[in-house]
Design a protein around this motif. Structure first.
Motif, PDB file in Angstrom:
ATOM      1  N   ILE A 114      41.284  27.857  65.620  1.00  0.00           N
ATOM      2  CA  ILE A 114      40.065  28.688  65.583  1.00  0.00           C
ATOM      3  C   ILE A 114      38.825  27.804  65.588  1.00  0.00           C
ATOM      4  O   ILE A 114      37.855  28.067  66.318  1.00  0.00           O
ATOM      5  CB  ILE A 114      40.087  29.608  64.340  1.00  0.00           C
ATOM      6  CG1 ILE A 114      41.176  30.672  64.479  1.00  0.00           C
ATOM      7  CG2 ILE A 114      38.716  30.256  64.131  1.00  0.00           C
ATOM      8  CD1 ILE A 114      41.415  31.485  63.219  1.00  0.00           C
ATOM      9  N   LYS A 115      38.868  26.758  64.788  1.00  0.00           N
ATOM     10  CA  LYS A 115      37.727  25.845  64.720  1.00  0.00           C
ATOM     11  C   LYS A 115      37.514  25.132  66.052  1.00  0.00           C
ATOM     12  O   LYS A 115      36.372  24.984  66.523  1.00  0.00           O
ATOM     13  CB  LYS A 115      37.938  24.822  63.609  1.00  0.00           C
ATOM     14  CG  LYS A 115      36.773  23.853  63.439  1.00  0.00           C
ATOM     15  CD  LYS A 115      37.002  22.902  62.278  1.00  0.00           C
ATOM     16  CE  LYS A 115      35.834  21.943  62.128  1.00  0.00           C
ATOM     17  NZ  LYS A 115      36.026  20.994  60.979  1.00  0.00           N
ATOM     18  N   THR A 116      38.605  24.720  66.713  1.00  0.00           N
ATOM     19  CA  THR A 116      38.490  24.025  68.000  1.00  0.00           C
ATOM     20  C   THR A 116      37.833  24.916  69.041  1.00  0.00           C
ATOM     21  O   THR A 116      36.934  24.487  69.775  1.00  0.00           O
ATOM     22  CB  THR A 116      39.874  23.574  68.484  1.00  0.00           C
ATOM     23  OG1 THR A 116      40.437  22.663  67.538  1.00  0.00           O
ATOM     24  CG2 THR A 116      39.775  22.897  69.844  1.00  0.00           C
ATOM     25  N   LEU A 169      33.710  18.164  70.140  1.00  0.00           N
ATOM     26  CA  LEU A 169      34.847  18.001  71.045  1.00  0.00           C
ATOM     27  C   LEU A 169      35.710  16.828  70.619  1.00  0.00           C
ATOM     28  O   LEU A 169      35.225  15.865  69.997  1.00  0.00           O
ATOM     29  CB  LEU A 169      34.362  17.784  72.483  1.00  0.00           C
ATOM     30  CG  LEU A 169      33.505  18.882  73.111  1.00  0.00           C
ATOM     31  CD1 LEU A 169      32.961  18.411  74.450  1.00  0.00           C
ATOM     32  CD2 LEU A 169      34.306  20.166  73.284  1.00  0.00           C
ATOM     33  N   THR A 170      36.988  16.905  70.973  1.00  0.00           N
ATOM     34  CA  THR A 170      37.852  15.749  70.779  1.00  0.00           C
ATOM     35  C   THR A 170      37.466  14.672  71.785  1.00  0.00           C
ATOM     36  O   THR A 170      36.787  14.941  72.782  1.00  0.00           O
ATOM     37  CB  THR A 170      39.330  16.141  70.997  1.00  0.00           C
ATOM     38  OG1 THR A 170      39.501  16.566  72.363  1.00  0.00           O
ATOM     39  CG2 THR A 170      39.734  17.283  70.065  1.00  0.00           C
ATOM     40  N   ASP A 176      36.787  14.062  79.445  1.00  0.00           N
ATOM     41  CA  ASP A 176      37.017  14.902  80.623  1.00  0.00           C
ATOM     42  C   ASP A 176      35.740  15.621  81.040  1.00  0.00           C
ATOM     43  O   ASP A 176      35.439  15.711  82.235  1.00  0.00           O
ATOM     44  CB  ASP A 176      38.119  15.913  80.309  1.00  0.00           C
ATOM     45  CG  ASP A 176      38.403  16.823  81.487  1.00  0.00           C
ATOM     46  OD1 ASP A 176      38.801  16.314  82.546  1.00  0.00           O
ATOM     47  OD2 ASP A 176      38.212  18.047  81.343  1.00  0.00           O
ATOM     48  N   ILE A 177      34.988  16.108  80.071  1.00  0.00           N
ATOM     49  CA  ILE A 177      33.762  16.856  80.366  1.00  0.00           C
ATOM     50  C   ILE A 177      32.716  15.952  81.005  1.00  0.00           C
ATOM     51  O   ILE A 177      32.035  16.343  81.965  1.00  0.00           O
ATOM     52  CB  ILE A 177      33.198  17.498  79.081  1.00  0.00           C
ATOM     53  CG1 ILE A 177      34.105  18.624  78.610  1.00  0.00           C
ATOM     54  CG2 ILE A 177      31.780  18.010  79.298  1.00  0.00           C
ATOM     55  CD1 ILE A 177      34.258  19.744  79.617  1.00  0.00           C
ATOM     56  N   LEU A 178      32.570  14.745  80.510  1.00  0.00           N
ATOM     57  CA  LEU A 178      31.537  13.844  81.010  1.00  0.00           C
ATOM     58  C   LEU A 178      31.775  13.422  82.457  1.00  0.00           C
ATOM     59  O   LEU A 178      30.860  12.933  83.117  1.00  0.00           O
ATOM     60  CB  LEU A 178      31.447  12.612  80.105  1.00  0.00           C
ATOM     61  CG  LEU A 178      30.944  12.870  78.677  1.00  0.00           C
ATOM     62  CD1 LEU A 178      30.976  11.589  77.851  1.00  0.00           C
ATOM     63  CD2 LEU A 178      29.538  13.465  78.691  1.00  0.00           C
ATOM     64  N   LYS A 179      32.987  13.615  82.964  1.00  0.00           N
ATOM     65  CA  LYS A 179      33.275  13.294  84.359  1.00  0.00           C
ATOM     66  C   LYS A 179      32.772  14.374  85.316  1.00  0.00           C
ATOM     67  O   LYS A 179      32.646  14.130  86.516  1.00  0.00           O
ATOM     68  CB  LYS A 179      34.784  13.121  84.564  1.00  0.00           C
ATOM     69  CG  LYS A 179      35.411  11.958  83.802  1.00  0.00           C
ATOM     70  CD  LYS A 179      36.914  11.954  84.009  1.00  0.00           C
ATOM     71  CE  LYS A 179      37.589  10.857  83.179  1.00  0.00           C
ATOM     72  NZ  LYS A 179      39.063  10.903  83.324  1.00  0.00           N
ATOM     73  N   GLN A 190      38.043  24.681  80.068  1.00  0.00           N
ATOM     74  CA  GLN A 190      38.860  24.176  78.953  1.00  0.00           C
ATOM     75  C   GLN A 190      39.199  25.294  77.978  1.00  0.00           C
ATOM     76  O   GLN A 190      40.335  25.374  77.477  1.00  0.00           O
ATOM     77  CB  GLN A 190      38.112  23.053  78.215  1.00  0.00           C
ATOM     78  CG  GLN A 190      38.125  21.709  78.908  1.00  0.00           C
ATOM     79  CD  GLN A 190      37.535  20.611  78.035  1.00  0.00           C
ATOM     80  OE1 GLN A 190      37.017  20.862  76.933  1.00  0.00           O
ATOM     81  NE2 GLN A 190      37.604  19.382  78.510  1.00  0.00           N
ATOM     82  N   GLN A 191      38.230  26.161  77.704  1.00  0.00           N
ATOM     83  CA  GLN A 191      38.500  27.283  76.809  1.00  0.00           C
ATOM     84  C   GLN A 191      39.612  28.161  77.364  1.00  0.00           C
ATOM     85  O   GLN A 191      40.530  28.582  76.636  1.00  0.00           O
ATOM     86  CB  GLN A 191      37.227  28.136  76.637  1.00  0.00           C
ATOM     87  CG  GLN A 191      36.127  27.509  75.802  1.00  0.00           C
ATOM     88  CD  GLN A 191      36.412  27.539  74.316  1.00  0.00           C
ATOM     89  OE1 GLN A 191      37.400  26.971  73.859  1.00  0.00           O
ATOM     90  NE2 GLN A 191      35.533  28.181  73.555  1.00  0.00           N
ATOM     91  N   SER A 192      39.539  28.481  78.653  1.00  0.00           N
ATOM     92  CA  SER A 192      40.535  29.351  79.258  1.00  0.00           C
ATOM     93  C   SER A 192      41.923  28.715  79.224  1.00  0.00           C
ATOM     94  O   SER A 192      42.925  29.384  78.907  1.00  0.00           O
ATOM     95  CB  SER A 192      40.146  29.668  80.704  1.00  0.00           C
ATOM     96  OG  SER A 192      41.079  30.542  81.307  1.00  0.00           O
ATOM     97  N   HIS A 193      41.996  27.420  79.531  1.00  0.00           N
ATOM     98  CA  HIS A 193      43.287  26.732  79.496  1.00  0.00           C
ATOM     99  C   HIS A 193      43.863  26.728  78.076  1.00  0.00           C
ATOM    100  O   HIS A 193      45.079  26.921  77.888  1.00  0.00           O
ATOM    101  CB  HIS A 193      43.137  25.290  79.986  1.00  0.00           C
ATOM    102  CG  HIS A 193      42.652  25.189  81.400  1.00  0.00           C
ATOM    103  ND1 HIS A 193      42.859  26.177  82.342  1.00  0.00           N
ATOM    104  CD2 HIS A 193      41.974  24.191  82.052  1.00  0.00           C
ATOM    105  CE1 HIS A 193      42.335  25.810  83.502  1.00  0.00           C
ATOM    106  NE2 HIS A 193      41.792  24.621  83.351  1.00  0.00           N
TER     107      HIS A 193
END
Length: 351
Positions: A114-116, A169-170, A176-179, A190-193
């Motif tokens: 939930i927190k993630t 974020l981890t 991954d996001i910064l790319k 990422q949320q959907s996955h």
């Protein structure tokens, strides 16, 4: 003691003081030439100038209406983000359960998931507001010297996006996001996955999964609307011509106004020679008022064209996003001392 209304009026006067000084110099120069050099022949009739003034008033009114429409639409979009974010936070907390799992998951694991998800949503808002604050070539309002001197830069301009995203974020997700070019879109992916994996584990019921995916779809819609306003400027031919038309009117106005006051002074001079002789100087404050009104209305329209640029008149997306973050983290049960404070106001202005 200043009231709020008086203080706002004073700010407006200070905001336009350079232009007001220029208008004063223009009218004093024309009146002095008319008075001392006997240039009574240097005049234009009122009829064409009135037509120009009417046209300028119409285009400025159209510009202001269009600018206000963009601001109001942007505010409604971010109001939708507020509501959808609260809905997402509620759904995540109540739809992640052991009700449909074959092998129950520990409560600590559920709370961690939930927190993630909640923190990733906060990261999405952070990435979106950073994207909205990125300056475009047509966003030049902040370059004006009277805007720079107020020190009203939004918080995003002083912080790197990576540093703003890191707390939510981890390290793997952040890398991954910064790319990605569109980081806010990548975060929703990422949320959907993540939701799909939880559904496969049985932590999220299939119907709940569809509801949560519907919320993500709404967030995509709101993000797209916000990006549309950001990436499509107010048509530049309208904005540029409005500015030029306004200055044409302001520069031609003395050539009709000064002779008119001179003629009135000549009539007064028949009974009061001294007053009539000096009456032409009375047009100075009248010209300044008219020119100031036209210029200020046109400048207000220009200032409101880009509602995410970060000026005092724009939508306070930083404050809105931080307010949502505070709500979500408080509802996670976090201590108030560990939650960031709301961004401070500058000169009674939110950003």
């Amino acid at each position: 003691m200043y009231t709020k209304k008086t203080y706002s009026t004073l700010q407006m006067a200070i905001w336009t003081r350079y232009e007001t000084l220029l208008f004063t110099i223009i009218i004093l120069a024309v009146v002095a030439a008319y008075y001392f050099l006997d240039l009574a022949w240097l005049k234009i009739p009122w009829t064409p100038l009135a037509l120009i003034g009417t046209a300028v008033a119409f285009v400025i009114g159209f510009q202001n209406n269009s600018a206000y429409g963009r601001i109001w639409e942007a505010r409604k979009i971010w109001g939708g983000i507020v509501n959808t974010s609260r809905t997402f936070g509620m759904f995540v907390q109540d739809m992640l359960t052991n009700e449909h799992t074959q092998k129950p998951v520990a409560d600590k694991v559920l709370q961690s998931e939930i927190k993630t998800l909640t923190y990733r949503h906060i990261a999405w808002m952070t990435a979106l507001r950073h994207a909205m604050r990125a300056l475009k070539p047509w966003e030049t309002t902040t370059n004006h010297r009277t805007n720079r001197e107020w020190d009203t830069k939004p918080p995003e301009l002083g912080v790197d996006l990576k540093d703003d995203l890191a707390p939510y974020l981890t390290s793997e997700d952040l890398a991954d996001i910064l790319k990605k070019d569109n980081k806010q879109t990548a975060l929703l992916y990422q949320q959907s996955h993540h939701l799909r994996k939880l559904k496969e584990q049985g932590v999220i019921w299939e119907f709940s999964f569809l509801e949560l995916e519907g919320v993500l779809q709404e967030l995509f819609t709101l993000q797209g609307k916000s990006e549309r306003i950001k990436n499509f400027p107010y048509p530049r031919h309208f904005a540029t011509l409005n500015h030029f038309f306004m200055w044409i009117f302001v520069l031609l106005l003395p050539l009709a106004l000064v002779p008119q006051f001179g003629e009135i002074g000549s009539e007064i001079a028949e009974k009061y020679p001294l007053i009539g002789n000096l009456f032409v100087w009375v047009c100075v404050p009248f010209y300044i008022i008219v020119a100031w009104i036209f210029h200020t209305m046109e400048r207000i329209g220009r200032t409101g064209e880009n509602p995410f640029e970060g000026t005092a008149n724009d939508v306070p997306i930083s404050t809105i996003a931080r307010g949502i973050e505070i709500d979500l983290r408080q509802n996670l049960g976090e201590d108030k001392d560990s939650i960031p404070k709301q961004f401070p106001m500058k000169h009674d202005t939110q950003f």
